[in-house]
Design an enzyme around this catalytic site. Structure first.
Site, PDB file in Angstrom:
ATOM      1  NE  ARG A  47      25.292  -3.739 -21.381  1.00  0.00           N
ATOM      2  CZ  ARG A  47      26.450  -3.194 -21.093  1.00  0.00           C
ATOM      3  NH1 ARG A  47      27.031  -2.007 -21.747  1.00  0.00           N
ATOM      4  NH2 ARG A  47      27.098  -3.666 -20.053  1.00  0.00           N
ATOM      5  NE  ARG A  84      32.868  -2.252 -19.600  1.00  0.00           N
ATOM      6  CZ  ARG A  84      31.938  -3.033 -19.293  1.00  0.00           C
ATOM      7  NH1 ARG A  84      32.110  -3.774 -18.309  1.00  0.00           N
ATOM      8  NH2 ARG A  84      31.051  -3.087 -19.943  1.00  0.00           N
ATOM      9  NE  ARG A 139      22.554 -10.210 -18.571  1.00  0.00           N
ATOM     10  CZ  ARG A 139      23.739 -10.145 -18.623  1.00  0.00           C
ATOM     11  NH1 ARG A 139      24.513 -10.791 -18.408  1.00  0.00           N
ATOM     12  NH2 ARG A 139      24.190  -8.854 -18.777  1.00  0.00           N
ATOM     13  NE  ARG A 142      31.056  -5.008 -22.886  1.00  0.00           N
ATOM     14  CZ  ARG A 142      30.416  -6.109 -22.004  1.00  0.00           C
ATOM     15  NH1 ARG A 142      31.318  -6.173 -20.825  1.00  0.00           N
ATOM     16  NH2 ARG A 142      29.150  -5.920 -21.631  1.00  0.00           N
ATOM     17  CE  LYS A 156      27.316  -8.599 -14.049  1.00  0.00           C
ATOM     18  NZ  LYS A 156      26.831  -7.171 -14.470  1.00  0.00           N
TER      19      LYS A 156
HETATM   20  P1  AP5 Z   1      32.946  -4.512 -14.716  1.00  0.00           P
HETATM   21  O1  AP5 Z   1      33.509  -5.361 -13.837  1.00  0.00           O
HETATM   22  O2  AP5 Z   1      33.341  -4.618 -16.168  1.00  0.00           O
HETATM   23  O3  AP5 Z   1      31.279  -4.502 -14.812  1.00  0.00           O
HETATM   24  P2  AP5 Z   1      30.445  -5.661 -15.159  1.00  0.00           P
HETATM   25  O4  AP5 Z   1      29.384  -5.987 -13.683  1.00  0.00           O
HETATM   26  O5  AP5 Z   1      31.243  -7.072 -15.374  1.00  0.00           O
HETATM   27  O6  AP5 Z   1      29.625  -5.316 -16.102  1.00  0.00           O
HETATM   28  P3  AP5 Z   1      29.279  -5.793 -17.717  1.00  0.00           P
HETATM   29  O7  AP5 Z   1      28.928  -4.658 -18.692  1.00  0.00           O
HETATM   30  O8  AP5 Z   1      30.190  -6.727 -18.094  1.00  0.00           O
HETATM   31  O9  AP5 Z   1      28.090  -6.444 -17.132  1.00  0.00           O
HETATM   32  P4  AP5 Z   1      26.969  -6.675 -18.100  1.00  0.00           P
HETATM   33  O10 AP5 Z   1      26.209  -7.795 -17.293  1.00  0.00           O
HETATM   34  O11 AP5 Z   1      26.076  -5.861 -18.846  1.00  0.00           O
HETATM   35  O12 AP5 Z   1      27.673  -7.559 -19.630  1.00  0.00           O
HETATM   36  P5  AP5 Z   1      28.009  -8.945 -19.797  1.00  0.00           P
HETATM   37  O13 AP5 Z   1      29.045  -9.051 -20.422  1.00  0.00           O
HETATM   38  O14 AP5 Z   1      27.673  -9.964 -18.595  1.00  0.00           O
HETATM   39  O15 AP5 Z   1      33.139  -3.025 -14.327  1.00  0.00           O
HETATM   40  C1  AP5 Z   1      32.561  -1.961 -15.142  1.00  0.00           C
HETATM   41  C2  AP5 Z   1      33.558  -0.692 -15.058  1.00  0.00           C
HETATM   42  O16 AP5 Z   1      33.785  -0.265 -13.760  1.00  0.00           O
HETATM   43  C3  AP5 Z   1      35.144  -1.200 -15.539  1.00  0.00           C
HETATM   44  O17 AP5 Z   1      35.835  -0.132 -16.226  1.00  0.00           O
HETATM   45  C4  AP5 Z   1      35.913  -1.342 -14.012  1.00  0.00           C
HETATM   46  O18 AP5 Z   1      37.031  -0.824 -14.091  1.00  0.00           O
HETATM   47  C5  AP5 Z   1      35.138  -0.270 -13.220  1.00  0.00           C
HETATM   48  N1  AP5 Z   1      34.737  -0.799 -11.807  1.00  0.00           N
HETATM   49  C6  AP5 Z   1      34.432  -1.767 -11.347  1.00  0.00           C
HETATM   50  N2  AP5 Z   1      34.346  -1.708  -9.991  1.00  0.00           N
HETATM   51  C7  AP5 Z   1      34.607  -0.509  -9.440  1.00  0.00           C
HETATM   52  C8  AP5 Z   1      34.325   0.307  -8.499  1.00  0.00           C
HETATM   53  N3  AP5 Z   1      34.209  -0.497  -7.187  1.00  0.00           N
HETATM   54  N4  AP5 Z   1      34.869   1.651  -8.419  1.00  0.00           N
HETATM   55  C9  AP5 Z   1      34.886   2.260  -9.512  1.00  0.00           C
HETATM   56  N5  AP5 Z   1      34.948   1.600 -10.890  1.00  0.00           N
HETATM   57  C10 AP5 Z   1      35.109   0.216 -10.659  1.00  0.00           C
HETATM   58  O19 AP5 Z   1      26.750  -9.150 -21.059  1.00  0.00           O
HETATM   59  C11 AP5 Z   1      26.898  -8.719 -22.355  1.00  0.00           C
HETATM   60  C12 AP5 Z   1      25.901  -8.868 -23.114  1.00  0.00           C
HETATM   61  O20 AP5 Z   1      26.059 -10.578 -23.380  1.00  0.00           O
HETATM   62  C13 AP5 Z   1      24.370  -8.829 -22.586  1.00  0.00           C
HETATM   63  O21 AP5 Z   1      23.909  -7.607 -22.790  1.00  0.00           O
HETATM   64  C14 AP5 Z   1      23.738  -9.803 -23.284  1.00  0.00           C
HETATM   65  O22 AP5 Z   1      23.433  -9.603 -24.909  1.00  0.00           O
HETATM   66  C15 AP5 Z   1      24.491 -11.186 -23.642  1.00  0.00           C
HETATM   67  N6  AP5 Z   1      24.595 -12.189 -22.450  1.00  0.00           N
HETATM   68  C16 AP5 Z   1      25.333 -12.171 -21.343  1.00  0.00           C
HETATM   69  N7  AP5 Z   1      24.841 -13.208 -20.562  1.00  0.00           N
HETATM   70  C17 AP5 Z   1      23.740 -13.456 -20.801  1.00  0.00           C
HETATM   71  C18 AP5 Z   1      22.640 -14.328 -20.200  1.00  0.00           C
HETATM   72  N8  AP5 Z   1      22.928 -15.093 -19.066  1.00  0.00           N
HETATM   73  N9  AP5 Z   1      21.448 -14.310 -21.033  1.00  0.00           N
HETATM   74  C19 AP5 Z   1      21.253 -13.655 -22.075  1.00  0.00           C
HETATM   75  N10 AP5 Z   1      22.254 -12.991 -22.960  1.00  0.00           N
HETATM   76  C20 AP5 Z   1      23.458 -12.794 -22.046  1.00  0.00           C
HETATM   77 MG    MG Z   2      31.123  -8.307 -17.110  1.00  0.00          MG
END
Ligand code: AP5
Ligand code: MG
Ligand code: ZN
Length: 219
Positions: A172, A127, A88, A161, A13
């Site tokens: 997660r 990552r 979410r 992270r 994402k």
């Molecule tokens: P990346 O682009 O980083 O993936 P992502 O989908 O952004 O993954 P996240 O881990 O950031 O998602 P998340 O939803 O768990 O975390 P968030 O920060 O939102 O890509 C991942 C890896 O793959 C990278 O190394 C990249 O280079 C590689 N890659 C990407 N595409 C690729 C491809 N096509 N092929 C190969 N490699 C590839 O949330 C974190 C925490 O915040 C949550 O757990 C929660 O505690 C809190 N939080 C956030 N939002 C909310 C909410 N709305 N409500 C409540 N709590 C929340």
């Molecule tokens: Mg992300």
């Protein structure tokens, strides 16, 4: 244009949203990045949010909804936005509908990036992210253009992270299945949900999303 990017942890994402922000000139709003900024402040709320995030659980809906509502009301979001990591939960999705209706805004597309669990684990374990701007890199699939320098902001500091540790990743995934997947049927029924194959390479996933969003409209 207002878009939601959905998908399990590690589906890409953030990687895709950064590219779309640049191409379409619409603001990338990532609640995870906003919360990481809150935790860096060291405030009481920051400490509370940090312990929730590090364990892989969700921050309470009321805090999250209030933070996002304030953000989309800012002037730089007037030209449109890409939501990454929000909504979410079902209450967050309902709150988003209400926020948009109140501002007379629509939701153009909801894009779900689908990736197998094994690939997600591989992506999260390799990552590393920029300590300053949060841009995501991968030891094998996505290294910075210049070794040790962030492509986006030029910083030389990178972190792993804490929620990418295996225990937190398992939590997660479970949270995603139990709390986030239930928001999908409503978007499907409204005919705005589109699915892309996130198992493809990064450039190919971008192309699939651009096919859905269409050509960049002239300024
Ligand atoms: P990346 O682009 O980083 O993936 P992502 O989908 O952004 O993954 P996240 O881990 O950031 O998602 P998340 O939803 O768990 O975390 P968030 O920060 O939102 O890509 C991942 C890896 O793959 C990278 O190394 C990249 O280079 C590689 N890659 C990407 N595409 C690729 C491809 N096509 N092929 C190969 N490699 C590839 O949330 C974190 C925490 O915040 C949550 O757990 C929660 O505690 C809190 N939080 C956030 N939002 C909310 C909410 N709305 N409500 C409540 N709590 C929340
Ligand atoms: Mg992300
Ligand atoms: Zn950076």
């Amino acid at each position: 244009m207002n878009v939601i990017l959905l998908g399990p942890p590690g589906s890409g994402k953030g990687t895709q949203a950064k590219r779309l922000e640049e191409r379409y000139g619409i603001r990338h709003l990532a609640t995870g990045d906003m919360f990481r900024a809150v935790t860096a402040s060291g405030s009481e709320l920051g400490l509370r949010v940090k312990s929730i995030m590090d364990s892989g659980q969700l921050v309470p809906d009321d805090i999250t909804i209030e933070m996002l509502a304030a953000r989309i009301g800012e002037p730089d979001c007037r030209g449109g936005f890409i939501l990454d990591g929000f909504p979410r939960t079902v209450p967050q999705a309902e709150a988003l509908d209400a926020m948009l209706a109140q501002r007379h805004l629509g939701l153009n597309h909801v894009i779900l990036i689908e990736v197998d669990d094994a690939a997600l684990i591989d992506r999260l374990s390799g990552r590393f992210t920029c300590a300053r701007c949060g841009a995501s890199y991968h030891e094998r699939y996505n290294r910075p253009r210049f070794e040790g320098v962030c492509d986006v902001c030029g910083s030389r500091e990178f972190i792993h992270r804490l929620d990418d540790r295996p225990e937190a990743v398992a939590a997660r995934f479970q949270v995603y299945r139990r709390q986030t997947e239930p928001i999908l049927p409503s978007y499907r029924e409204r005919g705005i949900l589109r699915v892309v194959d996130g198992m493809a390479g990064i450039d190919e996933v971008t192309q699939q999303i651009e096919m859905i969003l269409g050509p960049v409209s002239p300024a």
